[in-house]
Design an enzyme around this catalytic site. Structure first.
Site, PDB file in Angstrom:
ATOM      1  N   ASN A   1      47.336  -2.131 -27.337  1.00 45.27           N
ATOM      2  CA  ASN A   1      48.372  -1.528 -26.503  1.00 45.27           C
ATOM      3  C   ASN A   1      48.787  -2.524 -25.433  1.00 45.27           C
ATOM      4  O   ASN A   1      48.331  -3.668 -25.409  1.00 45.27           O
ATOM      5  CB  ASN A   1      47.897  -0.207 -25.891  1.00 45.27           C
ATOM      6  CG  ASN A   1      46.633  -0.379 -25.072  1.00 45.27           C
ATOM      7  OD1 ASN A   1      46.563  -1.200 -24.160  1.00 45.27           O
ATOM      8  ND2 ASN A   1      45.598   0.394 -25.405  1.00 45.27           N
TER       9      ASN A   1
ATOM     10  N   ASP B   1      42.647   4.568 -29.493  1.00 46.94           N
ATOM     11  CA  ASP B   1      42.039   5.839 -29.898  1.00 46.94           C
ATOM     12  C   ASP B   1      41.627   5.835 -31.369  1.00 46.94           C
ATOM     13  O   ASP B   1      40.740   6.586 -31.777  1.00 46.94           O
ATOM     14  CB  ASP B   1      43.018   6.989 -29.659  1.00 46.94           C
ATOM     15  CG  ASP B   1      43.285   7.201 -28.177  1.00 46.94           C
ATOM     16  OD1 ASP B   1      42.363   6.999 -27.375  1.00 46.94           O
ATOM     17  OD2 ASP B   1      44.430   7.550 -27.824  1.00 46.94           O
TER      18      ASP B   1
ATOM     19  N   PRO C   1      35.208   6.436 -30.892  1.00 45.95           N
ATOM     20  CA  PRO C   1      34.450   7.267 -29.947  1.00 45.95           C
ATOM     21  C   PRO C   1      35.210   7.397 -28.635  1.00 45.95           C
ATOM     22  O   PRO C   1      35.900   6.461 -28.208  1.00 45.95           O
ATOM     23  CB  PRO C   1      33.137   6.494 -29.772  1.00 45.95           C
ATOM     24  CG  PRO C   1      33.440   5.094 -30.187  1.00 45.95           C
ATOM     25  CD  PRO C   1      34.474   5.201 -31.259  1.00 45.95           C
ATOM     26  N   ASP C   2      35.111   8.557 -28.003  1.00 43.86           N
ATOM     27  CA  ASP C   2      35.791   8.825 -26.739  1.00 43.86           C
ATOM     28  C   ASP C   2      34.859   8.416 -25.594  1.00 43.86           C
ATOM     29  O   ASP C   2      33.900   9.122 -25.271  1.00 43.86           O
ATOM     30  CB  ASP C   2      36.150  10.306 -26.644  1.00 43.86           C
ATOM     31  CG  ASP C   2      37.090  10.604 -25.484  1.00 43.86           C
ATOM     32  OD1 ASP C   2      36.849  10.079 -24.380  1.00 43.86           O
ATOM     33  OD2 ASP C   2      38.056  11.358 -25.685  1.00 43.86           O
TER      34      ASP C   2
ATOM     35  N   PHE D   1      41.250   7.904 -15.882  1.00 44.87           N
ATOM     36  CA  PHE D   1      42.647   7.487 -15.724  1.00 44.87           C
ATOM     37  C   PHE D   1      43.459   8.034 -16.892  1.00 44.87           C
ATOM     38  O   PHE D   1      42.953   8.171 -18.010  1.00 44.87           O
ATOM     39  CB  PHE D   1      42.762   5.966 -15.682  1.00 44.87           C
ATOM     40  CG  PHE D   1      42.271   5.357 -14.394  1.00 44.87           C
ATOM     41  CD1 PHE D   1      43.168   4.853 -13.461  1.00 44.87           C
ATOM     42  CD2 PHE D   1      40.911   5.306 -14.113  1.00 44.87           C
ATOM     43  CE1 PHE D   1      42.714   4.312 -12.270  1.00 44.87           C
ATOM     44  CE2 PHE D   1      40.447   4.762 -12.928  1.00 44.87           C
ATOM     45  CZ  PHE D   1      41.355   4.261 -11.998  1.00 44.87           C
TER      46      PHE D   1
ATOM     47  N   LYS E   1      42.935  16.852 -18.765  1.00 51.21           N
ATOM     48  CA  LYS E   1      42.020  15.752 -19.090  1.00 51.21           C
ATOM     49  C   LYS E   1      40.826  15.732 -18.144  1.00 51.21           C
ATOM     50  O   LYS E   1      39.686  15.509 -18.566  1.00 51.21           O
ATOM     51  CB  LYS E   1      42.762  14.416 -19.028  1.00 51.21           C
ATOM     52  CG  LYS E   1      41.915  13.226 -19.465  1.00 51.21           C
ATOM     53  CD  LYS E   1      42.749  11.961 -19.600  1.00 51.21           C
ATOM     54  CE  LYS E   1      41.917  10.803 -20.146  1.00 51.21           C
ATOM     55  NZ  LYS E   1      42.721   9.577 -20.351  1.00 51.21           N
TER      56      LYS E   1
END
Length: 420
Positions: A211, A280, A306-307, A324, A338
């Site tokens: 990104n 992600d 994984p998050d 964030f 979130k």
């Protein structure tokens, strides 16, 4: 006892009618137990005699670079090394320009180039000079380097104009100095974990998914936390940024790499800033060799990574966690959702569609949320200024959060994180 007791502040005084306020500032700091070492420009000495500052500070005043008062040291180096903080008040447009450009042609400017201490600048000038594009650009340059500005006041100026440009009152400057040292004491010795930058998910040896994250926000937080005395570990994806002084860097490539590094560091962390913008998803299969163009279309199967923030939120014990979120719409709704889902203590969100708030910028526009909703909305400012304010907000809320967690576990006599 004042938290300024025993501190050494180098006070730079440049030429302007507001020099008389610098004399009052010297007196107030000396009364609080500060060792004030004054450097005056030649122009400043035309407004107020150096003897005034020498009497108020009880230390020699420095003006001429070549007038060495002590043969055992080089004065501007000795001054630079001795400072816990450098304050320039009043700061003229000329001194601000010198500092921005790195010029060193007198005692004050050479000392500023040599010091490793934090710098506070209190501008004072005509309203049109203050608003001049060159002056504003110079101030923005200095802000991006971590220089802290004490905003001038508005009102009747000595030149006869009415507007912004009047030197902040000595009491206000003392408050800013006191606040800085209080915050530094709060962060001293704390272990801060910061994730920053984007992650890279390889498709083949020459292609990848990533990104636009530059890492600038996370690096600014790491730098400011280290400046305040925290022990900082920075887990970073690939960036073009220099590692901040005093920060331990853990370089990573993929989201899984960052996940593993974050979990490894989590237990010893006191505060976590999860500022990285990770991928992600990753390709289900990574080709060992470059994929060749054989068909009109190419289908990639992606699997979920994984998050990291969610896992930190579920594992946290003593940690204060700041998440964030970069959004393009419905900022308040998505941010609060979130924060709750990831079990954060604070959530910092920005609308990347706003000019000055997107990826890669040196500036940001953010909104800070807690469990009780919006805490503060920060207008367009440098990412270093945003970082400075975020650290202040965390320091303000940390004791209450710790006390609440201790109460839930039936623990009493809890000290703030980092307290011996």
């Amino acid at each position: 006892m004042s938290n300024l007791q025993g501190k050494t502040i180098v006070l730079g005084v440049s030429g302007g009618i507001a020099v008389y306020k610098a004399a009052a500032l010297t007196s107030k700091l000396a009364q609080l137990g500060v060792k004030v070492r004054v450097i005056m420009t030649e122009s400043a000495a035309k407004f107020v005699a150096p003897l005034t500052f020498q009497t108020l500070s009880r230390h020699p005043v420095f003006i001429d670079t070549f007038e060495e008062k002590d043969a055992s040291v080089v004065s501007h180096i000795d001054l630079a090394d001795s400072a816990d903080l450098v304050v320039i008040a009043p700061a003229t447009a000329n001194v601000i320009a010198k500092l921005a450009l790195g010029l060193g042609d007198d005692m004050l400017s050479t000392t500023l180039l040599a010091t490793m201490a934090p710098i506070m600048v209190a501008p004072a000038m005509n309203v049109h000079m203050y608003g001049n594009a060159a002056v504003q650009l110079n101030m923005q340059t200095l802000r991006s380097r971590g220089v802290h500005f004490i905003e001038p006041g508005e009102g009747q100026l000595a030149c006869g104009y009415v507007g912004k440009g009047r030197l902040a009152e000595p009491e206000e400057i003392v408050q800013e100095i006191t606040r800085y040292f209080a915050q530094k004491k709060e962060w001293h010795g704390k272990r801060v974990l910061v994730t920053a930058g984007g992650t890279v998910e390889r498709i083949d040896p020459v292609r990848y998914i990533t990104n636009d994250s530059s890492g600038k926000m996370g690096y600014a937080i790491a730098e400011e936390a280290a400046r305040l005395g925290a022990n900082v570990t920075l887990i970073s994806g690939p960036t073009a940024l220099l590692v901040p002084q005093g920060v331990e860097l853990v370089p990573v490539i993929s989201t899984q790499d960052m996940f593993d590094a974050a979990m490894s560091e989590l237990e010893r962390a006191d505060v976590v800033f999860k500022a990285a913008a990770v991928a992600d998803y990753r390709p289900a299969v990574r080709a060992e060799r470059k994929l060749k163009k054989k068909t009109e279309t190419l289908t990639l199967e992606l699997v979920k990574n994984p998050d990291i923030l969610e896992e930190i939120g579920s594992r946290k014990t003593k940690q204060f966690v700041v998440g964030f979120a970069a959004e393009t719409d419905r900022l308040d709704e998505y941010a609060m959702d979130k924060l709750k889902r990831k079990n954060c203590d604070l959530l910092v969100a920005n609308d990347i569609s706003q000019e000055g708030a997107g990826f890669g910028n040196d500036t940001n526009i953010v909104r800070v949320y807690g469990s009780d909703g919006l805490i503060e909305s920060l207008p367009l400012q440098s990412k270093k200024e945003v970082a400075r304010r975020l650290l202040a907000i965390v320091a303000e809320r940390l004791p209450a959060v710790l006390a609440g967690r201790a109460s839930e576990k039936g623990i009493t006599n809890v000290k703030p994180i980092g307290t011996p």
